[in-house]
Design a protein around this motif. Structure first.
Motif, PDB file in Angstrom:
ATOM      1  N   SER A  87     -15.769  48.456  -6.489  1.00 44.71           N
ATOM      2  CA  SER A  87     -16.347  47.299  -7.174  1.00 44.71           C
ATOM      3  C   SER A  87     -17.838  47.236  -6.847  1.00 44.71           C
ATOM      4  CB  SER A  87     -15.656  46.023  -6.693  1.00 44.71           C
ATOM      5  OG  SER A  87     -16.083  45.737  -5.375  1.00 44.71           O
ATOM      6  N   GLN A  88     -18.537  46.389  -7.606  1.00 45.41           N
ATOM      7  CA  GLN A  88     -19.975  46.235  -7.408  1.00 45.41           C
ATOM      8  C   GLN A  88     -20.305  45.879  -5.958  1.00 45.41           C
ATOM      9  OE1 GLN A  88     -21.342  46.897 -10.417  1.00 45.41           O
ATOM     10  NE2 GLN A  88     -23.257  47.212  -9.292  1.00 45.41           N
ATOM     11  N   GLY A  89     -19.529  44.887  -5.415  1.00 48.55           N
ATOM     12  CA  GLY A  89     -19.777  44.429  -4.051  1.00 48.55           C
ATOM     13  C   GLY A  89     -19.518  45.524  -3.027  1.00 48.55           C
ATOM     14  N   GLU A  90     -18.456  46.291  -3.273  1.00 51.41           N
ATOM     15  CA  GLU A  90     -18.136  47.392  -2.362  1.00 51.41           C
ATOM     16  C   GLU A  90     -19.236  48.445  -2.377  1.00 51.41           C
ATOM     17  OE1 GLU A  90     -13.247  47.264  -2.517  1.00 51.41           O
ATOM     18  OE2 GLU A  90     -14.371  48.332  -4.060  1.00 51.41           O
ATOM     19  N   GLN A  91     -19.738  48.720  -3.578  1.00 52.76           N
ATOM     20  CA  GLN A  91     -20.827  49.693  -3.689  1.00 52.76           C
ATOM     21  C   GLN A  91     -22.049  49.227  -2.896  1.00 52.76           C
ATOM     22  OE1 GLN A  91     -21.859  51.205  -7.538  1.00 52.76           O
ATOM     23  NE2 GLN A  91     -19.742  51.323  -8.211  1.00 52.76           N
ATOM     24  N   GLN A  92     -22.333  47.924  -3.015  1.00 52.17           N
ATOM     25  CA  GLN A  92     -23.477  47.364  -2.278  1.00 52.17           C
ATOM     26  C   GLN A  92     -23.289  47.552  -0.775  1.00 52.17           C
ATOM     27  OE1 GLN A  92     -26.375  46.658  -2.859  1.00 52.17           O
ATOM     28  NE2 GLN A  92     -27.026  44.565  -2.535  1.00 52.17           N
ATOM     29  N   ARG A  93     -22.069  47.333  -0.325  1.00 51.78           N
ATOM     30  CA  ARG A  93     -21.806  47.489   1.108  1.00 51.78           C
ATOM     31  C   ARG A  93     -21.913  48.961   1.537  1.00 51.78           C
ATOM     32  NH1 ARG A  93     -16.397  44.889   2.571  1.00 51.78           N
ATOM     33  NH2 ARG A  93     -16.081  44.709   0.316  1.00 51.78           N
ATOM     34  N   ASP A 149     -35.588  35.260  -3.901  1.00 51.31           N
ATOM     35  CA  ASP A 149     -34.382  34.438  -3.856  1.00 51.31           C
ATOM     36  C   ASP A 149     -34.565  33.332  -2.812  1.00 51.31           C
ATOM     37  OD1 ASP A 149     -31.871  33.402  -3.864  1.00 51.31           O
ATOM     38  OD2 ASP A 149     -30.841  35.339  -3.645  1.00 51.31           O
ATOM     39  N   GLN A 150     -34.703  32.076  -3.284  1.00 46.30           N
ATOM     40  CA  GLN A 150     -34.974  30.953  -2.374  1.00 46.30           C
ATOM     41  C   GLN A 150     -33.774  30.640  -1.464  1.00 46.30           C
ATOM     42  OE1 GLN A 150     -38.046  29.567  -2.189  1.00 46.30           O
ATOM     43  NE2 GLN A 150     -38.725  30.994  -3.788  1.00 46.30           N
ATOM     44  N   ARG A 151     -32.589  31.103  -1.866  1.00 48.40           N
ATOM     45  CA  ARG A 151     -31.379  30.783  -1.110  1.00 48.40           C
ATOM     46  C   ARG A 151     -31.399  31.344   0.309  1.00 48.40           C
ATOM     47  NH1 ARG A 151     -27.099  33.153  -5.330  1.00 48.40           N
ATOM     48  NH2 ARG A 151     -28.603  34.827  -5.129  1.00 48.40           N
ATOM     49  N   VAL A 152     -32.115  32.462   0.500  1.00 42.80           N
ATOM     50  CA  VAL A 152     -32.071  33.105   1.809  1.00 42.80           C
ATOM     51  C   VAL A 152     -33.196  32.641   2.725  1.00 42.80           C
ATOM     52  CG1 VAL A 152     -30.919  35.133   0.894  1.00 42.80           C
ATOM     53  CG2 VAL A 152     -33.417  35.080   1.015  1.00 42.80           C
ATOM     54  N   LYS A 153     -34.037  31.748   2.169  1.00 41.84           N
ATOM     55  CA  LYS A 153     -35.249  31.330   2.858  1.00 41.84           C
ATOM     56  C   LYS A 153     -35.004  30.777   4.265  1.00 41.84           C
ATOM     57  CE  LYS A 153     -39.488  29.214   1.233  1.00 41.84           C
ATOM     58  NZ  LYS A 153     -40.053  28.223   0.314  1.00 41.84           N
ATOM     59  N   ASP A 154     -33.950  29.925   4.383  1.00 43.91           N
ATOM     60  CA  ASP A 154     -33.729  29.235   5.661  1.00 43.91           C
ATOM     61  C   ASP A 154     -33.211  30.143   6.750  1.00 43.91           C
ATOM     62  OD1 ASP A 154     -33.952  27.455   3.577  1.00 43.91           O
ATOM     63  OD2 ASP A 154     -31.757  27.098   3.529  1.00 43.91           O
ATOM     64  N   GLN A 155     -32.783  31.340   6.391  1.00 45.93           N
ATOM     65  CA  GLN A 155     -32.135  32.186   7.383  1.00 45.93           C
ATOM     66  C   GLN A 155     -33.119  33.041   8.185  1.00 45.93           C
ATOM     67  OE1 GLN A 155     -29.333  33.628   4.365  1.00 45.93           O
ATOM     68  NE2 GLN A 155     -27.714  33.174   5.830  1.00 45.93           N
ATOM     69  N   PHE A 156     -34.409  32.930   7.879  1.00 47.04           N
ATOM     70  CA  PHE A 156     -35.391  33.741   8.604  1.00 47.04           C
ATOM     71  C   PHE A 156     -36.503  32.889   9.194  1.00 47.04           C
ATOM     72  CE2 PHE A 156     -33.211  36.670   5.924  1.00 47.04           C
ATOM     73  CZ  PHE A 156     -33.152  37.832   6.676  1.00 47.04           C
ATOM     74  N   GLU A 157     -36.818  33.162  10.440  1.00 45.88           N
ATOM     75  CA  GLU A 157     -37.929  32.453  11.074  1.00 45.88           C
ATOM     76  C   GLU A 157     -39.257  32.965  10.549  1.00 45.88           C
ATOM     77  OE1 GLU A 157     -37.749  32.760  15.349  1.00 45.88           O
ATOM     78  OE2 GLU A 157     -35.557  32.572  15.251  1.00 45.88           O
ATOM     79  N   LEU A 158     -39.360  34.322  10.552  1.00 46.48           N
ATOM     80  CA  LEU A 158     -40.628  34.963  10.218  1.00 46.48           C
ATOM     81  C   LEU A 158     -40.686  35.199   8.713  1.00 46.48           C
ATOM     82  CD1 LEU A 158     -42.611  35.694  12.433  1.00 46.48           C
ATOM     83  CD2 LEU A 158     -41.853  38.073  12.226  1.00 46.48           C
ATOM     84  N   THR A 210     -29.964  40.443  -2.706  1.00 46.97           N
ATOM     85  CA  THR A 210     -29.052  39.370  -3.119  1.00 46.97           C
ATOM     86  C   THR A 210     -29.232  38.965  -4.569  1.00 46.97           C
ATOM     87  OG1 THR A 210     -30.673  37.756  -2.354  1.00 46.97           O
ATOM     88  CG2 THR A 210     -28.939  38.387  -0.798  1.00 46.97           C
ATOM     89  N   ALA A 211     -30.151  39.594  -5.265  1.00 45.83           N
ATOM     90  CA  ALA A 211     -30.544  39.110  -6.592  1.00 45.83           C
ATOM     91  C   ALA A 211     -29.386  39.006  -7.572  1.00 45.83           C
ATOM     92  CB  ALA A 211     -31.637  40.003  -7.164  1.00 45.83           C
ATOM     93  N   SER A 212     -28.452  39.941  -7.484  1.00 49.14           N
ATOM     94  CA  SER A 212     -27.393  39.919  -8.492  1.00 49.14           C
ATOM     95  C   SER A 212     -26.089  39.330  -7.944  1.00 49.14           C
ATOM     96  CB  SER A 212     -27.149  41.355  -8.998  1.00 49.14           C
ATOM     97  OG  SER A 212     -26.930  42.200  -7.899  1.00 49.14           O
ATOM     98  N   LEU A 213     -26.188  38.621  -6.803  1.00 49.68           N
ATOM     99  CA  LEU A 213     -24.967  38.091  -6.186  1.00 49.68           C
ATOM    100  C   LEU A 213     -24.896  36.570  -6.306  1.00 49.68           C
ATOM    101  CD1 LEU A 213     -25.091  40.193  -2.882  1.00 49.68           C
ATOM    102  CD2 LEU A 213     -23.846  40.713  -4.978  1.00 49.68           C
ATOM    103  N   ASP A 214     -23.655  36.031  -6.278  1.00 45.64           N
ATOM    104  CA  ASP A 214     -23.500  34.573  -6.278  1.00 45.64           C
ATOM    105  C   ASP A 214     -23.787  34.032  -4.875  1.00 45.64           C
ATOM    106  OD1 ASP A 214     -21.239  35.005  -4.714  1.00 45.64           O
ATOM    107  OD2 ASP A 214     -19.938  35.119  -6.487  1.00 45.64           O
ATOM    108  N   ASP A 215     -23.801  32.697  -4.738  1.00 42.00           N
ATOM    109  CA  ASP A 215     -24.219  32.074  -3.471  1.00 42.00           C
ATOM    110  C   ASP A 215     -23.447  32.591  -2.268  1.00 42.00           C
ATOM    111  OD1 ASP A 215     -25.911  30.747  -5.006  1.00 42.00           O
ATOM    112  OD2 ASP A 215     -25.072  28.721  -4.712  1.00 42.00           O
ATOM    113  N   THR A 216     -22.116  32.574  -2.398  1.00 44.65           N
ATOM    114  CA  THR A 216     -21.277  32.984  -1.266  1.00 44.65           C
ATOM    115  C   THR A 216     -21.608  34.408  -0.838  1.00 44.65           C
ATOM    116  OG1 THR A 216     -19.643  32.147  -2.815  1.00 44.65           O
ATOM    117  CG2 THR A 216     -18.953  32.448  -0.505  1.00 44.65           C
ATOM    118  N   ASN A 217     -21.612  35.302  -1.843  1.00 41.86           N
ATOM    119  CA  ASN A 217     -21.847  36.703  -1.515  1.00 41.86           C
ATOM    120  C   ASN A 217     -23.260  36.948  -1.024  1.00 41.86           C
ATOM    121  OD1 ASN A 217     -19.412  38.210  -1.846  1.00 41.86           O
ATOM    122  ND2 ASN A 217     -19.488  37.613  -4.013  1.00 41.86           N
ATOM    123  N   ALA A 218     -24.215  36.192  -1.541  1.00 37.56           N
ATOM    124  CA  ALA A 218     -25.601  36.335  -1.101  1.00 37.56           C
ATOM    125  C   ALA A 218     -25.688  36.033   0.391  1.00 37.56           C
ATOM    126  CB  ALA A 218     -26.500  35.399  -1.892  1.00 37.56           C
TER     127      ALA A 218
END
Lengths: 211, 414
Positions: free
Chosen positions: A137-143, A195-204, A163-171
């Motif tokens: 699957s697409q997700g498996e290929q990404q992994r 992708d603004q969704r990942v913004k909070d997960q990084f300090e730098l 994460t551009a082509s993934l939904d929130d959970t998968n992102a």
């Protein structure tokens, strides 16, 4: 440790990118933010040794990336830099295992089936070893591409819009996975994204739009 | 994992395309191989059987036919010559040796040749059992004759008139086999040898049907070892194989014989060369045709590689990002072309040899000519060189494109 000095890149008169100084410590992560066209991908390619800058230097540890010859740089990249792209680019003519063995072979490392299995297992793909890439699957290929990037225990992991082509959970899953894997391997993780969704997960963070 | 396995996996991922390219290549190679195999064996065979024969003297007619009938035993004789006239010729001081031949009968398709022991020596034949003929109606058979007809010394058979199988048999006087020759891949393998008087005796018999009863006891033949037999003034032979004492013979003898006697002289060397130049046109035509097929095969491989690599731009860029150098990608693409052509070449090799063997089996004279598909000739190395060369040529442009892949550009354009 990644050190950038007086970096400049542009097409003709139009300057795309200009970074006077940037330093990422060993094992630290950096999020590169910016709208499309802001030069994120260009910066990532420069960091990955795929694209020579017009001015400035890029050093990873003691190695000045652009003072190496072409073939030396290819080899250095294969052994020390793991690249992950937005689309899962796997070699569809090969099985999952062969895709990973190819990464070891092309980097000039010993082909270690044990290591291949180990990395795939840590990503929950142990049962896909002999599968053709097209059967995943697409997700498996990404992994699998993440597994490939981690395989040679790189010092730096560069991910372009993972994460551009993934939904929130998968992102979130992918970002967590990348972070945990990078920490396990004691590698620096650099992610370029809009992708603004990942913004909070990084300090730098580096916001290219503000330069 | 290495480059060969990598290239092989790409080839396998497009089986139909690969099959088409391989078949084209194989077809071209097979045609060339058939031509090489047939012409080289034919040439070798013709050269082998004419050695030691400088000139053939026989009845007037086609010189090529004279050679084919009397040296290679594949055509019909041009007719007969007078024994006395032949004997007169042998007294010429330019002639070192003369072997007389009397043709006209066969046994189940194998020719019965009346001659003397020098004929066996000419082809370096040696007996595997029995002895050479001495008395009338004694015969020695070649290896193929013994094998095919399951004959051995002591057996008898009736000759049949003419040179093909279906003709009428001379049922009155049987030949007795006294010896079998070993195989030496010369014309001897397919001949039944006897002395000339036996051939005469079989035919006289027909003419003098009534008073034949007392002629059956074996009598010692004359000149069975060398020279010409004694005969009456009507006696005839089919031809004589001559050897010159000096090169002067080649200059003066043919002209002398052709203009001053009722006989004809033909040179095996000259006639076989003429035969080859006649056959050569056809062979050349087929050969060019085969080369055109090979070029088309090369073109087809080029086009499929070129198209495939357009789709594989990302693959190539990814491989570069994984640490492959430009040179490695170049070799990877070249290998792909070379593997296809070498596989095609190998298939063509099997096909070519198989086809030659098949053709040799179809044509009944091929055994007599020593044709087979199961030999390897040196020229075939060229085929290996050609197939690798075509592979290199077809893949060099795609490989250069792979070499020049701008990774950053390709990856950024997704």
């Amino acid at each position: 440790m990644i050190i950038i000095n007086d970096l400049a890149f542009g097409y003709a008169s139009h300057k795309v990118l200009s970074i006077p100084q940037l330093q990422v410590e060993e094992g630290k992560h950096l999020l590169i933010l910016g709208a499309s066209g802001s030069g994120k991908t260009t910066l990532l390619h420069i960091l990955g040794g795929l694209l020579a800058p017009q001015e400035g230097t890029v050093r990873i540890g003691q190695t000045d990336l652009y003072r190496l010859s072409g073939a030396q740089r290819d080899k250095y990249r294969g052994q020390n830099i793991g690249l992950i792209f937005q689309k899962a680019h796997l070699i569809s003519a090969l099985s999952v295992q062969d895709n990973l063995l190819l990464a070891q072979y092309l980097a000039g490392m010993a082909q270690d089936r044990g290591r291949v299995k180990e990395v795939l297992t840590s990503l929950g793909l142990a049962d896909k070893l002999y599968k053709k890439v097209k059967a995943l699957s697409q997700g498996e290929q990404q992994r699998v591409t993440i597994a490939r990037a981690l395989l040679n225990r790189p010092r730096v992991i560069l991910a372009d819009e993972p994460t551009a082509s993934l939904d929130d959970t998968n992102a979130h899953k992918v970002i967590d996975l990348l972070k945990s894997q990078a920490e396990q391997n004691n590698a620096s993780l650099l992610i370029a994204t809009h992708d603004q969704r990942v913004k909070d997960q990084f300090e730098l963070q580096l916001n290219l739009a503000t330069l | 994992m290495n480059l060969i396995i990598l290239s092989w996996n790409y080839i396998r991922s497009k089986p139909l395309n690969t099959l088409l390219n391989m078949l084209l290549m194989a077809l071209g190679i097979a045609i060339i191989l058939v031509l090489i195999l047939l012409s080289s064996q034919l040439e070798e065979n013709l050269n082998k059987n004419k050695r030691g024969v400088d000139l053939v003297v026989g009845a007037k007619g086609s010189p090529l036919q004279l050679i084919l009938a009397n040296v290679y035993h594949i055509d019909f004789p041009t007719g007969n010559i007078k024994l006395e006239e032949a004997r007169a010729l042998t007294r010429n001081r330019l002639i070192a040796g003369a072997i007389p031949l009397a043709l006209g009968d066969n046994y189940r398709g194998f020719r019965i040749v009346g001659t003397n022991h020098e004929y066996v020596q000419l082809y370096e034949g040696s007996l595997t059992s029995g002895q050479l003929w001495k008395r009338n109606m004694e015969s020695v058979i070649g290896a193929n004759v013994a094998e095919r007809l399951n004959l051995k010394p002591g057996d008898t058979f009736f000759g049949a008139h003419g040179l093909s199988v279906a003709d009428m048999e001379h049922e009155e006087r049987p030949y007795k086999i006294v010896g079998v020759l070993g195989r030496n891949n010369s014309v001897l393998d397919n001949l039944i040898l006897t002395n000339i008087e036996s051939v005469w005796a079989v035919h006289e018999h027909e003419e003098e049907h009534e008073h034949s009863e007392h002629a059956d006891e074996p009598e010692l033949g004359s000149a069975y070892e060398s020279g010409l037999p004694e005969g009456d003034e009507d006696a005839e032979i089919t031809s004589m194989l001559l050897k010159f004492r000096s090169p002067m013979g080649a200059v003066t003898l043919p002209r002398m014989i052709n203009s001053n006697t009722n006989m004809q002289a033909a040179s095996p060397a000259f006639e076989t060369q003429r035969l080859f130049s006649l056959l050569g046109i056809g062979v050349e035509l087929l050969r060019s045709f085969a080369y055109i097929i090979i070029i088309i095969a090369g073109l087809s491989i080029f086009i499929s590689l070129y198209n495939a690599l357009k789709d594989r731009k990302y693959d190539l860029a990814i491989m570069r990002s994984l640490g492959a150098s430009k040179t490695k990608l170049f070799v990877h693409v070249i290998l792909e072309g070379v593997i296809i052509t070498v596989l095609g070449g190998a298939l063509g090799f099997v096909l070519g040899h198989g086809l030659t063997e098949f053709l040799a089996g179809l044509y009944e004279k091929s055994e007599a000519m020593g044709l087979t598909g199961l030999v390897f000739v040196k020229q075939e190395w060229w085929v290996v060189v050609i197939s690798i060369g075509i592979g290199l040529l077809a893949s060099v442009i795609p490989a250069v494109n792979a070499y020049k892949t701008d990774i950053s550009d390709v990856l950024a354009k997704e």
